[in-house]
Enzyme design. Structure first.
Site, PDB file in Angstrom:
ATOM      1  N   SER A 100     -46.268  29.531  56.893  1.00  0.00           N
ATOM      2  CA  SER A 100     -47.122  30.717  56.798  1.00  0.00           C
ATOM      3  C   SER A 100     -48.606  30.334  56.828  1.00  0.00           C
ATOM      4  O   SER A 100     -49.347  30.705  57.744  1.00  0.00           O
ATOM      5  CB  SER A 100     -46.775  31.475  55.511  1.00  0.00           C
ATOM      6  OG  SER A 100     -47.670  32.543  55.307  1.00  0.00           O
TER       7      SER A 100
ATOM      8  N   SER B  60     -40.655  23.102  63.371  1.00  0.00           N
ATOM      9  CA  SER B  60     -41.938  23.718  63.737  1.00  0.00           C
ATOM     10  C   SER B  60     -42.721  22.898  64.762  1.00  0.00           C
ATOM     11  O   SER B  60     -43.719  23.369  65.304  1.00  0.00           O
ATOM     12  CB  SER B  60     -42.834  23.867  62.500  1.00  0.00           C
ATOM     13  OG  SER B  60     -42.138  24.403  61.422  1.00  0.00           O
TER      14      SER B  60
ATOM     15  N   HIS C 286     -53.238  26.256  46.738  1.00  0.00           N
ATOM     16  CA  HIS C 286     -52.766  26.750  45.435  1.00  0.00           C
ATOM     17  C   HIS C 286     -52.903  25.593  44.445  1.00  0.00           C
ATOM     18  O   HIS C 286     -52.718  24.433  44.813  1.00  0.00           O
ATOM     19  CB  HIS C 286     -51.316  27.226  45.558  1.00  0.00           C
ATOM     20  CG  HIS C 286     -50.695  27.691  44.261  1.00  0.00           C
ATOM     21  ND1 HIS C 286     -51.360  28.467  43.343  1.00  0.00           N
ATOM     22  CD2 HIS C 286     -49.461  27.487  43.750  1.00  0.00           C
ATOM     23  CE1 HIS C 286     -50.562  28.721  42.313  1.00  0.00           C
ATOM     24  NE2 HIS C 286     -49.395  28.135  42.536  1.00  0.00           N
TER      25      HIS C 286
ATOM     26  N   GLY D  25     -50.207  34.048  55.661  1.00  0.00           N
ATOM     27  CA  GLY D  25     -50.732  33.352  56.828  1.00  0.00           C
ATOM     28  C   GLY D  25     -50.856  34.215  58.072  1.00  0.00           C
ATOM     29  O   GLY D  25     -51.843  34.108  58.799  1.00  0.00           O
TER      30      GLY D  25
ATOM     31  N   GLU E 149     -47.593  36.980  39.200  1.00  0.00           N
ATOM     32  CA  GLU E 149     -46.284  37.116  39.848  1.00  0.00           C
ATOM     33  C   GLU E 149     -45.177  37.368  38.833  1.00  0.00           C
ATOM     34  O   GLU E 149     -44.212  38.064  39.127  1.00  0.00           O
ATOM     35  CB  GLU E 149     -45.978  35.935  40.785  1.00  0.00           C
ATOM     36  CG  GLU E 149     -45.845  34.589  40.140  1.00  0.00           C
ATOM     37  CD  GLU E 149     -46.062  33.427  41.114  1.00  0.00           C
ATOM     38  OE1 GLU E 149     -46.598  33.635  42.210  1.00  0.00           O
ATOM     39  OE2 GLU E 149     -45.676  32.296  40.751  1.00  0.00           O
TER      40      GLU E 149
ATOM     41  N   GLU F 108     -39.721  54.393  48.047  1.00  0.00           N
ATOM     42  CA  GLU F 108     -40.993  55.116  48.015  1.00  0.00           C
ATOM     43  C   GLU F 108     -42.121  54.338  47.348  1.00  0.00           C
ATOM     44  O   GLU F 108     -43.284  54.729  47.421  1.00  0.00           O
ATOM     45  CB  GLU F 108     -40.817  56.479  47.331  1.00  0.00           C
ATOM     46  CG  GLU F 108     -40.103  57.456  48.245  1.00  0.00           C
ATOM     47  CD  GLU F 108     -40.000  58.858  47.661  1.00  0.00           C
ATOM     48  OE1 GLU F 108     -40.852  59.220  46.829  1.00  0.00           O
ATOM     49  OE2 GLU F 108     -39.063  59.558  48.035  1.00  0.00           O
TER      50      GLU F 108
HETATM   51  P1  NAD Z   1     -44.153  27.974  53.903  1.00  0.00           P
HETATM   52  O1  NAD Z   1     -42.890  27.923  53.128  1.00  0.00           O
HETATM   53  O2  NAD Z   1     -44.432  29.154  54.762  1.00  0.00           O
HETATM   54  O3  NAD Z   1     -44.301  26.732  54.873  1.00  0.00           O
HETATM   55  C1  NAD Z   1     -44.036  25.440  54.515  1.00  0.00           C
HETATM   56  C2  NAD Z   1     -44.015  24.510  55.718  1.00  0.00           C
HETATM   57  O4  NAD Z   1     -43.813  23.214  55.244  1.00  0.00           O
HETATM   58  C3  NAD Z   1     -42.894  24.811  56.685  1.00  0.00           C
HETATM   59  O5  NAD Z   1     -43.331  24.562  58.011  1.00  0.00           O
HETATM   60  C4  NAD Z   1     -41.821  23.800  56.282  1.00  0.00           C
HETATM   61  O6  NAD Z   1     -40.960  23.475  57.299  1.00  0.00           O
HETATM   62  C5  NAD Z   1     -42.702  22.623  55.889  1.00  0.00           C
HETATM   63  N1  NAD Z   1     -42.045  21.731  54.952  1.00  0.00           N
HETATM   64  C6  NAD Z   1     -41.147  22.044  53.997  1.00  0.00           C
HETATM   65  N2  NAD Z   1     -40.782  20.937  53.325  1.00  0.00           N
HETATM   66  C7  NAD Z   1     -41.470  19.915  53.884  1.00  0.00           C
HETATM   67  C8  NAD Z   1     -41.506  18.526  53.640  1.00  0.00           C
HETATM   68  N3  NAD Z   1     -40.750  17.984  52.676  1.00  0.00           N
HETATM   69  N4  NAD Z   1     -42.347  17.767  54.389  1.00  0.00           N
HETATM   70  C9  NAD Z   1     -43.112  18.316  55.363  1.00  0.00           C
HETATM   71  N5  NAD Z   1     -43.099  19.634  55.645  1.00  0.00           N
HETATM   72  C10 NAD Z   1     -42.275  20.405  54.908  1.00  0.00           C
HETATM   73  O7  NAD Z   1     -45.335  27.719  52.842  1.00  0.00           O
HETATM   74  P2  NAD Z   1     -46.627  28.619  52.598  1.00  0.00           P
HETATM   75  O8  NAD Z   1     -46.229  29.944  52.042  1.00  0.00           O
HETATM   76  O9  NAD Z   1     -47.493  28.553  53.794  1.00  0.00           O
HETATM   77  O10 NAD Z   1     -47.299  27.827  51.382  1.00  0.00           O
HETATM   78  C11 NAD Z   1     -48.072  26.651  51.583  1.00  0.00           C
HETATM   79  C12 NAD Z   1     -49.109  26.577  50.486  1.00  0.00           C
HETATM   80  O11 NAD Z   1     -49.990  27.692  50.583  1.00  0.00           O
HETATM   81  C13 NAD Z   1     -48.532  26.623  49.081  1.00  0.00           C
HETATM   82  O12 NAD Z   1     -49.301  25.799  48.257  1.00  0.00           O
HETATM   83  C14 NAD Z   1     -48.720  28.076  48.678  1.00  0.00           C
HETATM   84  O13 NAD Z   1     -48.800  28.258  47.281  1.00  0.00           O
HETATM   85  C15 NAD Z   1     -50.045  28.369  49.341  1.00  0.00           C
HETATM   86  N6  NAD Z   1     -50.345  29.786  49.610  1.00  0.00           N
HETATM   87  C16 NAD Z   1     -49.431  30.573  50.221  1.00  0.00           C
HETATM   88  C17 NAD Z   1     -49.763  31.899  50.508  1.00  0.00           C
HETATM   89  C18 NAD Z   1     -48.786  32.810  51.220  1.00  0.00           C
HETATM   90  O14 NAD Z   1     -49.043  33.996  51.269  1.00  0.00           O
HETATM   91  N7  NAD Z   1     -47.684  32.335  51.792  1.00  0.00           N
HETATM   92  C19 NAD Z   1     -51.030  32.404  50.175  1.00  0.00           C
HETATM   93  C20 NAD Z   1     -51.965  31.546  49.582  1.00  0.00           C
HETATM   94  C21 NAD Z   1     -51.593  30.239  49.305  1.00  0.00           C
HETATM   95 MG    MG Z   2     -49.883  34.161  44.743  1.00  0.00          MG
END
Ligand code: NAD
Ligand code: MG
Length: 341
Positions: free
Chosen positions: A28, A54, A109, A135, A196, A232
């Site tokens: 994301s 990916s 984060h 994302g 959360e 809703e």
């Molecule tokens: P995600 O789950 O969407 O993506 C994770 C990616 O990492 C995927 O491509 C997955 O295949 C890869 N991955 C998983 N395990 C792995 C490993 N062992 N080695 C290498 N790659 C690996 O994650 P996300 O939601 O984008 O979250 C990433 C960070 O961003 C986190 O710290 C999260 O807290 C933060 N964050 C997320 C959001 C959101 O809305 N999703 C918003 C703000 C911050």
């Molecule tokens: Mg959050």
């Protein structure tokens, strides 16, 4: 606004255009950061597992992909965007040994830094840039010429230039177009966990279930209860998102407004607020973090049990049938019971 907010004019891209930035993970946040950085003229590479599904996507988008450790080695700034519970292991096995003096380690984060799961060496900068949105929004809004409001924080400032680096990064992903607010790893992590648990995920879903159960126990049809208590909610959340609580109350009927204002405090009363304070303490003193880290180490037994109990709840069964009538929701989303990896 009370909080100090930074815009494009406070951020100088040239602080990162002479650097190589490695985005670890292409989910994301990862895909959005990588593509926005690239289009902002920053030298970006992507680090993924050897067998990552990916890899093809990232390459098709014109990005250069390496293994995580190769990318960490080449980079001056390593942004870790893999799921939080995998970060410690990946950091220790593939990133740590490649951090050179003056490099930056970055996060979206604060959990792993704040709760000492990742302890970076003293001779690197550590910062956070966290868009307040998923994302796909970070990517879409950037392409439209705007940005998603974001947070930034500095945990460790070895070079004395971490703030400039973080703001330049925030600019490159579009954040400073909307506004970037300064926070700390502690504040971001604790408010995120509390939010959360109490409101967004925990509070909202238990509120829905309790409303649904009350109607069904009283003999109303579960389908009607589902629409009323879950479906809703989207309308209400959209109104809250766009206009705040007053904006929501302005848009609903006077009957709904009066009923809500006179009865809502029966649901969230002094006892609930007291419980919220206890929950916040358990976040602040690390009780929750320790429990969650232990749960991960012992194979997510409790989480899997809770997932299966939720799946057995009547609201989930009724919901699946009703959502199959809603053609506008993509099939893979409406039937989802397991979270996507
Ligand atoms: P995600 O789950 O969407 O993506 C994770 C990616 O990492 C995927 O491509 C997955 O295949 C890869 N991955 C998983 N395990 C792995 C490993 N062992 N080695 C290498 N790659 C690996 O994650 P996300 O939601 O984008 O979250 C990433 C960070 O961003 C986190 O710290 C999260 O807290 C933060 N964050 C997320 C959001 C959101 O809305 N999703 C918003 C703000 C911050
Ligand atoms: Mg959050």
């Amino acid at each position: 606004m009370q909080a100090k907010t930074y815009y494009n004019s406070d951020a100088d891209l040239s602080n990162i255009t002479d650097k190589i930035i490695a985005i670890i993970g292409y989910g994301s946040q990862g895909h959005a950061h990588a593509l926005n950085l690239k289009e902002s003229g920053v030298n970006v590479i992507v680090g993924l597992r050897k067998d990552s599904s990916s890899k093809a996507d990232a390459e098709k988008a014109g990005l250069t992909v390496y293994t995580t450790s190769e990318a960490a080695k080449k980079a001056d700034i390593v942004m870790i965007l893999i799921p939080d519970q995998h970060q410690k292991k990946v950091y220790e096995s593939e990133i740590k040994s490649h951090l050179e003096e003056g490099n930056s380690l970055a996060f979206a984060h604060g959990f792993n830094i704040h709760f000492d799961q990742i302890v970076p060496p003293e001779n690197v900068d550590v910062f956070m840039v966290a868009p307040k949105g998923p994302g796909h929004l970070v990517r879409r809004v950037y392409k439209e010429g705007s940005g998603v409001p974001s947070l930034f924080a500095i945990y460790q400032d070895f070079t004395g230039k971490t703030k400039e680096t973080a703001l330049a990064y925030a600019r490159a992903i579009g954040g400073t177009r909307a506004g970037v607010i300064e926070t700390t790893f502690k504040e971001e992590t604790e408010t995120d966990l509390f939010g959360e648990q109490a409101v967004l995920c925990g509070g909202a879903s238990e509120l829905i279930k309790a409303g649904f159960d009350t109607l069904v126990e009283a003999g109303y049809q579960p389908e009607i209860a589902y629409f009323e208590c879950l479906h809703e909610l989207k309308l209400i959340v959209d109104l809250l998102y766009e206009g705040g609580i007053e904006g929501m109350y302005y848009s609903v009927s006077d009957t709904a407004e009066y009923g809500g204002l006179t009865r809502g405090t029966d649901v969230i009363n002094d006892q609930t607020r007291e419980r919220f304070r206890t929950m916040l303490k358990e976040v602040q003193d690390g009780t929750f973090a320790r429990e969650w880290i232990e749960e991960n180490k012992t194979g997510l037994k409790k989480l899997n049990k809770l997932r299966s109990e939720l799946g057995d709840h009547k609201i989930e069964k009724v919901g699946k049938d009703l959502r199959s009538m809603m053609d506008w929701i993509p099939d893979n989303i409406k039937q989802e019971t397991e979270p996507a990896e």
